[in-house]
Design an enzyme around this catalytic site. Sequence first.
Site, mmCIF file in Angstrom:
data_model
loop_
_atom_site.group_PDB
_atom_site.id
_atom_site.type_symbol
_atom_site.label_atom_id
_atom_site.label_comp_id
_atom_site.label_asym_id
_atom_site.label_seq_id
_atom_site.Cartn_x
_atom_site.Cartn_y
_atom_site.Cartn_z
ATOM 1 N N TYR A 17 1.533 2.646 -4.244
ATOM 2 C CA TYR A 17 2.873 2.229 -3.822
ATOM 3 C C TYR A 17 3.179 2.831 -2.455
ATOM 4 O O TYR A 17 2.797 3.970 -2.176
ATOM 5 C CB TYR A 17 3.909 2.700 -4.844
ATOM 6 N N ASN B 77 16.810 -3.102 -10.249
ATOM 7 C CA ASN B 77 16.710 -4.553 -10.399
ATOM 8 C C ASN B 77 18.017 -5.305 -10.134
ATOM 9 O O ASN B 77 18.016 -6.273 -9.360
ATOM 10 C CB ASN B 77 16.166 -4.890 -11.792
#
Length: 434
Positions: free
Chosen positions: A126, A211
Amino acid sequence: MRHFGLPCCHLHYNSKLQLTDSVKEITAAVTMSSFHSCARSLARLQRPRRLQHPWRLQNTSSNTFSTSSVLAGNRAIVYNSNGDPARVLSAFSFPELPPPHPNTVNIRVLLAPINPADINVIEGVYPAKPEPDVSLSQTKDHPLFVGGNEGLGKVMDVGEGVVSLRKDDWVVMTKAQSGTWSSAKNVASSDVLKVHNQGLSEAQAATITVNPPTAYNMLHDFAQLVEGDWIVQNGANSAVGQAVIQIAAAKGYKTINFVRNRDDVELLKKHLELLGATHVVTYDELSDKSLRTKVKTWTGGKDIRLGLNCVSGKMTTLMARLLGNNAHLVSYGAMSKEPLSLPTSLFIFKNLTCHGFWQSRWYSDKTLEQRQELLEQLTALMRDGKLRGPEHEVLTIGGMESDVSASEKIRDLVARLGQGMYGKKVLLRIEETA
């Protein structure tokens, strides 16, 4: 409280020893600079009900970090090198936190989700790299990293200079890679936002900073949409995709949503439609040229102005062809692990504009006031029933479990997550150790 900073030691306390002998034994093993950090631990050694249990700091050169319950009041899920999470993660017990420094707060972490990006961080693939937790790392050569980026905390103690928070407030993290897989943390007051918990569940609050804001910001920051406008998105059954559907429906936007074909695809379509999806279509249907005619019928010939992509590859190329003039394509993921390839004609003749979006960058670019305003927008949608929390299950790491048992539990969990054996969001609840 910090650990003693010993790379490899075994510290035993025997109730037959006098306290003065114990102090001599400990001071022989630690430096004077670390002696003062042991004061609270020595005081706790005097409690008769705990004298029968030893405390050990094991060699941190291995992937297992373990302490017994005696001087430990907290636990974290940690790793000291990147790799397969099912191999490198371990449970690590540590003592109670000291009083918070100025402009910081001590929090009890109530729930912390396991997001796909968390797994990628542990794997080392990441872009955002976490910093080691210096309060847990026993030597510079063996730093410890605490997993987790998102979570809900409850303020337990407030440091000098903190005026916006008080004991028992709910807070969520906005600093990337905060290390939320822990029972307790000390955090800067500027790295958290206060959440008004009326009408919110712990699960909603614990999953509100990644999210839902990704969905909200992509809907608001690129195309100036009005009620009745159309949006297309792939990965529509993802956590972000479902948030997009709900927020769009609340704003009066219409959505065409693409998902993978599967045995229960009709049930999935009904679920997304209940959330507010206008149409749900499989990628197999997207590959059929006749879909373009259907889309024109659905939209009444109105241009689709916004496309959201978390898949990339061929399916996104096909989806982009559905966009109208002056549209925006926003990419926030590449689950297919394929490059994004778009026809030049879309740029020349339709004036397509492409963007990338990363919520972590948004947080770093915005002021505390702007972050708080976004949080208020999202919590209002949740309280009004227009934005649900994700389907989830809670995995509890019990306070009476040993670090060995807790390590096995977390490794088994992430192994099953990697095999796609969970259809729900998993939230960690890590209890204080007994």
